[in-house]
Structures are given as C-alpha cells and as structure tokens.
Design an enzyme around this catalytic site. Structure first.
Site, PDB file in Angstrom:
ATOM      1  N   SER A   3       0.819  -1.217   0.000  1.00 35.98           N
ATOM      2  CA  SER A   3       0.000   0.000   0.000  1.00 35.98           C
ATOM      3  C   SER A   3       0.854   1.270   0.000  1.00 35.98           C
ATOM      4  CB  SER A   3      -0.893  -0.005   1.245  1.00 35.98           C
ATOM      5  OG  SER A   3      -1.686   1.154   1.264  1.00 35.98           O
TER       6      SER A   3
ATOM      7  N   ILE B  61       3.331  11.147   4.233  1.00 35.43           N
ATOM      8  CA  ILE B  61       2.380  11.572   3.195  1.00 35.43           C
ATOM      9  C   ILE B  61       1.081  12.056   3.849  1.00 35.43           C
ATOM     10  CG2 ILE B  61       1.045  10.837   1.143  1.00 35.43           C
ATOM     11  CD1 ILE B  61       4.089  10.772   0.639  1.00 35.43           C
TER      12      ILE B  61
ATOM     13  N   ASN C  62       4.582  -2.167   8.906  1.00 34.72           N
ATOM     14  CA  ASN C  62       4.402  -0.827   8.375  1.00 34.72           C
ATOM     15  C   ASN C  62       5.720  -0.069   8.658  1.00 34.72           C
ATOM     16  OD1 ASN C  62       3.174   1.597   7.443  1.00 34.72           O
ATOM     17  ND2 ASN C  62       1.195   0.789   8.036  1.00 34.72           N
TER      18      ASN C  62
ATOM     19  N   ASN D 262       8.856   8.946   4.952  1.00 31.55           N
ATOM     20  CA  ASN D 262       7.685   9.610   4.383  1.00 31.55           C
ATOM     21  C   ASN D 262       6.692   9.959   5.471  1.00 31.55           C
ATOM     22  OD1 ASN D 262       4.779   8.270   3.981  1.00 31.55           O
ATOM     23  ND2 ASN D 262       6.270   6.599   4.114  1.00 31.55           N
TER      24      ASN D 262
ATOM     25  N   CYS E 167      -2.626   4.334  12.155  1.00 26.37           N
ATOM     26  CA  CYS E 167      -3.072   5.718  11.937  1.00 26.37           C
ATOM     27  C   CYS E 167      -3.629   6.268  13.240  1.00 26.37           C
ATOM     28  CB  CYS E 167      -4.071   5.796  10.794  1.00 26.37           C
ATOM     29  SG  CYS E 167      -5.186   4.422  10.664  1.00 26.37           S
TER      30      CYS E 167
ATOM     31  N   LYS F 106      -3.353   2.215  -2.381  1.00 25.22           N
ATOM     32  CA  LYS F 106      -3.040   3.263  -1.395  1.00 25.22           C
ATOM     33  C   LYS F 106      -4.100   3.299  -0.281  1.00 25.22           C
ATOM     34  CE  LYS F 106      -1.535   7.021   0.551  1.00 25.22           C
ATOM     35  NZ  LYS F 106      -0.400   6.900   1.477  1.00 25.22           N
ATOM     36  N   GLY F 107      -3.702   3.636   0.908  1.00 28.98           N
ATOM     37  CA  GLY F 107      -4.622   3.728   2.031  1.00 28.98           C
ATOM     38  C   GLY F 107      -5.825   4.602   1.697  1.00 28.98           C
TER      39      GLY F 107
END
Ligand code: FMN
Length: 311
Positions: free
Chosen positions: A25, A75, A196, A73, A134, A49-50
């Site tokens: 991802s 993002i 991750n 990153n 997240c 992508k998430g």
C-alpha cells in the site's frame, strides 16, 4: 512448479494467489498507473493506497526524504476517498487477473467498520487490508496499532462489516508485534501483514529543523529489512503455535528475490514490495522469476516447502 498461496485459509471462499508477490500500500498507487509500464497481471496481488472515508490532501511538503538505505515519508494518507476508489478504480480492477486488496484507514473504530461496509459486494475488490498505524482521533491521536486492545476493536468492527478476506497490517513501533498479531487473529483476521514503517526522522542542518514538515515520518526500504525480518519470524512462530490457519505476510525493505526468500523462510506465506517499486517498477516480476530460479536450482516443486523453513 507451484507458487500458489492461499492467503485466507479460514475464509469461506479464500484468497488464492498465483504467486506470493504483492505490491504494498502507498507504493504502487492503484496499480493502474504502474500497469502502463510493468506487468501487473503477473503479480500475486496488488494492494492500493490507504483509503479513507473522505478525500484527504495529506500533510504539508516536504513529506518524503531519502536517507541512507531507505526513505522517510509522512504523506498523511493523501487519497481521493472511498467513493472515488469504488467508482473510478474498482471497475478497472474487475477486468484484471490479479486480485486487488483495498487498504483502509479510519480515524475511529466506527469509521473502519463503515469503510468495510462500503466495500462489501463491490466487484473488483478481492479483500481488505486494515492499516492500524493511523491516529485514533477518539483517543487523542494515539496510534491504534500500538495497543492490542484497539487492534482487536478495529479488527472486530471490520470483521462484523465484511464478508471479504481480511488482512490486518501491523505496526513495528511497539517493538514486539506478537501481542497485536494475536489480538488481530483472535478478533477474526484471516491474515496479518507486517511491518508498516518505523517512526524516524531526519534534520535539515541548514534550516536547523526537521527535514519533513511533519517533524517525524515513517522509515522504509533496505534500512528496515533486518528489523522486519525479526518481527515476521517472531509473529510467524507465535501464530504457528496458536493460530496455524492465520498466514503472515512479510514486508519491509524487500528489494530482491534473496530478500523475499528470507521472509518466506522466516514464516511469511507471502511478501509485499514497497519502496523498491519507486526504484525499479519491474521488481515484482523480477522477484517472482528469482524465486522460481531458486526453486529450480534447489529442486523445490512447491513454494510451501520454503515457507517457515527457518522457523
Ligand atoms: C510513500 C509511502 C506511502 C505509504 N502509504 C501507506 C498507506 O497508505 N497505507 C499503509 O498501510 N502503508 C503505507 N506505506 C507503508 C508500506 O506499505 C510498507 O508497509 C512500508 O513502506 C515497508 O515496506 P518497504 O520497506 O518495502 O517499503 C507507505 C510507504 C511509503 C514509502
């Protein structure tokens, strides 16, 4: 030679891949961009992508930075939102031979469930990968993925909302992923993936401030490989004993077939490629061919002979 892998053996229809090489991802767009230059149809699977409930512009620039043997990153989950993903990308995925798994990210437990519900029955969506790394808005921004209890809550909410195969993607940032892996397996994950990115930073010495506008970011690429391999090994060992039908998907710094074989031998049933896609868009196919070459040389007819060989 058989390279087929069943990623969701406990699931009623399963998630059978023609080979164990998946793109990670956030590093392969929606597959559609790469399909113009790479042989996407030869991959085991693609993870997009998430995806969040609403569109997100992401963090301020700069939000990527090269480091020695890796990249940073932050993002900030830039994406067009779930409705666009369903309307614009899923119809293209439906025509592909390669299954596409949608990576989802919520700000609350409820939002994870809503995202899963919206994907239910969408043609072209083969499975869900849940990104628990997240910020949990309800808990003041602490990360869901650091705590086995919240990982269990998120996994259970998604499990209740979907009949699709469900992968829970674990964070390395607690140092030991075994408690969160067990929590995910017990709450109904069909598979777990790890790792991750590793929280890290870089300083711009001329500006005398962090190089990323966000301050910290996630480290990926070859720099994290030995850490990822150790964590995959530990989780695979743990799940083999307690949840033998919950496969582990390994990732973190894989750049070559040699790296991929290490993860498979450490107990990963499949692997994902992240940062290497930015360096070499053909890495996926080259790694599939490299695994086949190794199997030929070693007289191995089935990939299952390699998986967990070093455990
Ligand atoms: C630019 C970038 C964006 C990413 N975006 C996501 C994302 O949206 N969701 C997610 O679960 N992981 C995301 N990741 C993490 C990767 O999928 C992967 O877990 C991590 O980079 C480690 O693998 P690698 O070393 O092979 O890159 C991202 C990584 C990078 C480098």
């Amino acid at each position: 030679m058989n390279l087929q892998i069943e990623l969701a053996p406990q699931h009623k229809s399963g998630l059978l891949l023609k080979n164990p090489v998946i793109t990670a991802s956030g590093t392969f767009g929606y597959g559609i961009e790469y399909a113009k230059i790479a042989e996407v149809q030869r991959l085991g699977a693609v993870i997009c992508k998430g995806t969040t409930l609403h569109s997100r512009a992401g963090n301020a620039q700069p939000r990527t930075q090269e480091t020695s043997s890796g990249m940073l990153n932050a993002i900030g989950l830039q994406n067009p939102g779930i409705h666009i993903v369903i309307d614009k990308y899923a119809p293209m995925w439906e025509t592909w031979q390669t299954p596409v798994i949608v990576n989802i990210a919520g700000e609350t437990v409820k939002e994870f469930g809503q995202l899963a519900q919206l994907l239910e029955g969408v043609p072209g969506v083969a499975g869900i990968e849940v990104n628990v790394s997240c910020p949990n808005i309800q808990e003041g921004g602490a990360v869901f993925g650091a705590n086995p209890h919240t990982v269990a809550q998120v996994t259970a909410a998604v499990r209740r909302s979907t009949t699709l195969p469900l992968i829970v993607k674990l964070s390395p940032n607690s140092g030991d992923a075994r408690p969160t892996a067990l929590a995910a397996a017990e709450a109904g994950a069909d598979a777990v993936s790890l790792i991750n990115t590793v929280t890290a930073m870089s300083i711009d010495i001329h500006a005398r401030r962090p190089a990323l506008a966000n301050g910290t970011g996630g480290l990926s690429g070859p720099a994290v490989k030995p850490i990822a391999l150790r964590m995959v090994y530990e989780v695979a060992k743990e799940l083999r004993a307690s949840h033998p039908h919950v496969p582990v998907i390994g990732l973190g710094g894989i750049s070559t077939a040699h790296d991929a074989l290490e993860f498979l031998m450490a107990g990963a049933s499949a692997i994902q490629l992240g940062t290497i896609n930015f360096v070499n868009p053909h890495a996926g196919v080259e790694i599939i061919e490299g695994i086949e070459e190794f199997m030929r040389q070693e007289g191995i007819s089935d990939i299952s002979e390699i998986i967990g060989a070093a455990l």
